[in-house]
Design a protein around this motif. Structure first.
Motif, PDB file in Angstrom:
ATOM      1  N   LEU A 256       7.016  16.963  -7.848  1.00 40.03           N
ATOM      2  CA  LEU A 256       6.185  15.786  -7.690  1.00 40.03           C
ATOM      3  C   LEU A 256       6.702  14.669  -8.584  1.00 40.03           C
ATOM      4  CD1 LEU A 256       2.660  17.459  -7.629  1.00 40.03           C
ATOM      5  CD2 LEU A 256       3.906  16.478  -5.701  1.00 40.03           C
ATOM      6  N   ALA A 257       6.950  13.531  -7.975  1.00 42.03           N
ATOM      7  CA  ALA A 257       7.463  12.377  -8.706  1.00 42.03           C
ATOM      8  C   ALA A 257       6.480  11.220  -8.566  1.00 42.03           C
ATOM      9  CB  ALA A 257       8.824  11.979  -8.163  1.00 42.03           C
ATOM     10  N   GLN A 258       6.543  10.291  -9.492  1.00 42.10           N
ATOM     11  CA  GLN A 258       5.671   9.121  -9.430  1.00 42.10           C
ATOM     12  C   GLN A 258       5.870   8.417  -8.093  1.00 42.10           C
ATOM     13  OE1 GLN A 258       4.020   8.431 -12.640  1.00 42.10           O
ATOM     14  NE2 GLN A 258       2.565   7.317 -11.392  1.00 42.10           N
TER      15      GLN A 258
ATOM     16  N   TYR B  97       1.265  10.612  -7.183  1.00 40.40           N
ATOM     17  CA  TYR B  97       2.511  11.373  -7.099  1.00 40.40           C
ATOM     18  C   TYR B  97       2.821  11.738  -5.653  1.00 40.40           C
ATOM     19  CZ  TYR B  97       2.614  11.762 -12.153  1.00 40.40           C
ATOM     20  OH  TYR B  97       2.684  11.458 -13.487  1.00 40.40           O
ATOM     21  N   SER B  98       4.112  11.810  -5.363  1.00 40.19           N
ATOM     22  CA  SER B  98       4.550  12.203  -4.025  1.00 40.19           C
ATOM     23  C   SER B  98       5.705  13.184  -4.163  1.00 40.19           C
ATOM     24  CB  SER B  98       5.002  10.970  -3.224  1.00 40.19           C
ATOM     25  OG  SER B  98       6.129  10.369  -3.841  1.00 40.19           O
ATOM     26  N   TYR B  99       6.116  13.761  -3.025  1.00 39.97           N
ATOM     27  CA  TYR B  99       7.328  14.562  -3.037  1.00 39.97           C
ATOM     28  C   TYR B  99       8.483  13.623  -3.385  1.00 39.97           C
ATOM     29  CZ  TYR B  99       4.575  17.899  -0.266  1.00 39.97           C
ATOM     30  OH  TYR B  99       3.622  18.747   0.188  1.00 39.97           O
ATOM     31  N   ALA B 100       9.377  14.069  -4.216  1.00 39.77           N
ATOM     32  CA  ALA B 100      10.505  13.231  -4.618  1.00 39.77           C
ATOM     33  C   ALA B 100      11.264  12.728  -3.389  1.00 39.77           C
ATOM     34  CB  ALA B 100      11.434  14.011  -5.535  1.00 39.77           C
TER      35      ALA B 100
ATOM     36  N   PHE C 189       3.713  10.654   1.960  1.00 42.64           N
ATOM     37  CA  PHE C 189       2.624  11.408   1.339  1.00 42.64           C
ATOM     38  C   PHE C 189       2.514  11.011  -0.128  1.00 42.64           C
ATOM     39  CE2 PHE C 189       2.613  14.711  -1.891  1.00 42.64           C
ATOM     40  CZ  PHE C 189       1.369  15.293  -1.774  1.00 42.64           C
ATOM     41  N   TRP C 190       1.286  10.882  -0.606  1.00 43.64           N
ATOM     42  CA  TRP C 190       1.108  10.822  -2.057  1.00 43.64           C
ATOM     43  C   TRP C 190      -0.278  11.341  -2.410  1.00 43.64           C
ATOM     44  CZ3 TRP C 190      -0.287   6.415   0.606  1.00 43.64           C
ATOM     45  CH2 TRP C 190      -1.428   5.747   0.178  1.00 43.64           C
ATOM     46  N   ALA C 191      -0.421  11.796  -3.635  1.00 48.71           N
ATOM     47  CA  ALA C 191      -1.693  12.342  -4.106  1.00 48.71           C
ATOM     48  C   ALA C 191      -2.090  11.637  -5.393  1.00 48.71           C
ATOM     49  CB  ALA C 191      -1.576  13.837  -4.353  1.00 48.71           C
ATOM     50  N   ARG C 192      -3.311  11.141  -5.433  1.00 52.87           N
ATOM     51  CA  ARG C 192      -3.875  10.591  -6.667  1.00 52.87           C
ATOM     52  C   ARG C 192      -4.541  11.764  -7.390  1.00 52.87           C
ATOM     53  NH1 ARG C 192      -6.515   4.794  -6.720  1.00 52.87           N
ATOM     54  NH2 ARG C 192      -4.268   4.439  -6.550  1.00 52.87           N
ATOM     55  N   ILE C 193      -4.038  12.090  -8.571  1.00 52.62           N
ATOM     56  CA  ILE C 193      -4.410  13.335  -9.253  1.00 52.62           C
ATOM     57  C   ILE C 193      -5.306  13.052 -10.450  1.00 52.62           C
ATOM     58  CG2 ILE C 193      -3.515  15.384 -10.440  1.00 52.62           C
ATOM     59  CD1 ILE C 193      -0.899  14.999  -8.857  1.00 52.62           C
ATOM     60  N   PHE C 194      -6.397  13.815 -10.542  1.00 54.21           N
ATOM     61  CA  PHE C 194      -7.335  13.730 -11.661  1.00 54.21           C
ATOM     62  C   PHE C 194      -7.507  15.123 -12.272  1.00 54.21           C
ATOM     63  CE2 PHE C 194      -8.492  10.577  -8.523  1.00 54.21           C
ATOM     64  CZ  PHE C 194      -8.847   9.442  -9.235  1.00 54.21           C
ATOM     65  N   ILE C 195      -7.810  15.176 -13.548  1.00 55.22           N
ATOM     66  CA  ILE C 195      -8.241  16.410 -14.198  1.00 55.22           C
ATOM     67  C   ILE C 195      -9.728  16.274 -14.498  1.00 55.22           C
ATOM     68  CG2 ILE C 195      -8.030  17.862 -16.262  1.00 55.22           C
ATOM     69  CD1 ILE C 195      -5.113  17.139 -16.412  1.00 55.22           C
TER      70      ILE C 195
ATOM     71  N   LEU D 229      -6.814  13.226  -4.350  1.00 57.99           N
ATOM     72  CA  LEU D 229      -7.026  12.411  -3.166  1.00 57.99           C
ATOM     73  C   LEU D 229      -5.661  12.307  -2.492  1.00 57.99           C
ATOM     74  CD1 LEU D 229      -9.229   9.597  -4.736  1.00 57.99           C
ATOM     75  CD2 LEU D 229      -9.998  11.599  -3.445  1.00 57.99           C
ATOM     76  N   VAL D 230      -5.473  13.104  -1.446  1.00 61.96           N
ATOM     77  CA  VAL D 230      -4.166  13.240  -0.804  1.00 61.96           C
ATOM     78  C   VAL D 230      -4.120  12.338   0.421  1.00 61.96           C
ATOM     79  CG1 VAL D 230      -2.519  14.826   0.237  1.00 61.96           C
ATOM     80  CG2 VAL D 230      -4.012  15.618  -1.602  1.00 61.96           C
ATOM     81  N   ASN D 231      -3.074  11.518   0.494  1.00 59.35           N
ATOM     82  CA  ASN D 231      -2.954  10.558   1.586  1.00 59.35           C
ATOM     83  C   ASN D 231      -1.679  10.785   2.381  1.00 59.35           C
ATOM     84  OD1 ASN D 231      -5.274   8.640   0.999  1.00 59.35           O
ATOM     85  ND2 ASN D 231      -4.226   8.683  -0.969  1.00 59.35           N
ATOM     86  N   TRP D 232      -1.856  10.901   3.702  1.00 59.81           N
ATOM     87  CA  TRP D 232      -0.721  11.042   4.619  1.00 59.81           C
ATOM     88  C   TRP D 232      -0.554   9.715   5.349  1.00 59.81           C
ATOM     89  CZ3 TRP D 232       2.122  15.445   4.600  1.00 59.81           C
ATOM     90  CH2 TRP D 232       1.539  16.567   4.001  1.00 59.81           C
ATOM     91  N   VAL D 233       0.662   9.194   5.342  1.00 62.16           N
ATOM     92  CA  VAL D 233       0.943   7.921   6.012  1.00 62.16           C
ATOM     93  C   VAL D 233       1.547   8.214   7.370  1.00 62.16           C
ATOM     94  CG1 VAL D 233       2.152   5.718   5.867  1.00 62.16           C
ATOM     95  CG2 VAL D 233       1.345   6.841   3.772  1.00 62.16           C
ATOM     96  N   GLU D 234       0.889   7.735   8.413  1.00 67.49           N
ATOM     97  CA  GLU D 234       1.380   7.942   9.772  1.00 67.49           C
ATOM     98  C   GLU D 234       1.575   6.597  10.449  1.00 67.49           C
ATOM     99  OE1 GLU D 234      -1.064  10.665  11.903  1.00 67.49           O
ATOM    100  OE2 GLU D 234      -0.640  12.340  10.548  1.00 67.49           O
TER     101      GLU D 234
END
Length: 207
Positions: A46-48, A80-83, A88-94, A104-109
């Motif tokens: 996962l990369a920025q 973060y997204s796959y390098a 695709f990207w995911a906004r990640i929280f702890i 919050l995972v987002n798929w771009v179509e």
């Protein structure tokens, strides 16, 4: 039946026997396993995510929900997204108790000018060897959760519906907390998540 007919039947019988023996030998050789069983898994890093993409395509409700989560004590790790991939990207929280990662995972179509963002809500908790996942997904965005490495029924609680507001996310968050409590009551030692180890844990799940 004449001689010609007998020859045809003999040839057909010989072909059937040859096919059976060949397939049997192949099955025994590969031990009835998938032909991909011994292929090495592809490591996922996962990369920025590209900032211009996330700022432009993040749904408005997620911007509002991000503020609400932070007010509730959730720590925002980032997008973060796959390098080298931008679909695709995911906004990640702890979570405040540091026992869960909320994504919050987002798929771009679609193509430029007609792009549509389809969202998942995914919540993960980990122990030393496994994890539980409570998720809400729709349409094509479910592919991440139903691929070759789909979690078991015990690990995954999946809801097929849209996620479009805090009101839709809240029941999923509450369900995960109940599942997490039940998991711990069985003696599970839940891993404490930090900004450093959460990306590593998620990468192992996605690989």
């Amino acid at each position: 039946m004449g001689l010609g007919g007998a020859i045809v039947l003999f040839v057909m019988f010989a072909l059937a026997v040859y096919t059976y023996l060949t397939e049997r030998a192949l099955r025994q050789k590969r031990g009835e396993e998938s032909p991909f069983a011994h292929m090495p898994k592809v490591a996922v890093h996962l990369a920025q995510a590209p900032k211009d993409m996330t700022e432009r395509l993040t749904p408005p409700w997620q911007k509002i929900y991000t503020e609400q989560l932070q007010q509730q004590g959730y720590l925002l790790i980032g997008d973060y997204s796959y390098a080298s991939m931008v679909f695709f990207w995911a906004r990640i929280f702890i979570s405040p108790d540091k026992k869960s990662a909320l994504l919050l995972v987002n798929w771009v179509e679609g193509k430029e000018g007609g792009k549509v963002v389809i969202s998942n809500l995914e919540i993960y908790s980990f122990d030393g060897n496994s994890f539980i996942l409570t998720a809400c997904a729709q349409d094509g965005s479910i592919k991440l959760l139903t691929g070759a490495n789909r979690p078991t029924e015990e690990q995954l609680s999946l809801h097929m519906k849209a996620v479009f507001a805090e009101s839709a996310a809240k029941p999923i968050v509450e369900e995960h907390q109940q599942r997490l409590k039940a998991w711990e009551e069985k003696g599970t030692k839940v891993r404490e998540l930090t900004p450093t180890n959460v990306l590593h844990s998620l990468s192992k799940v996605f690989s």
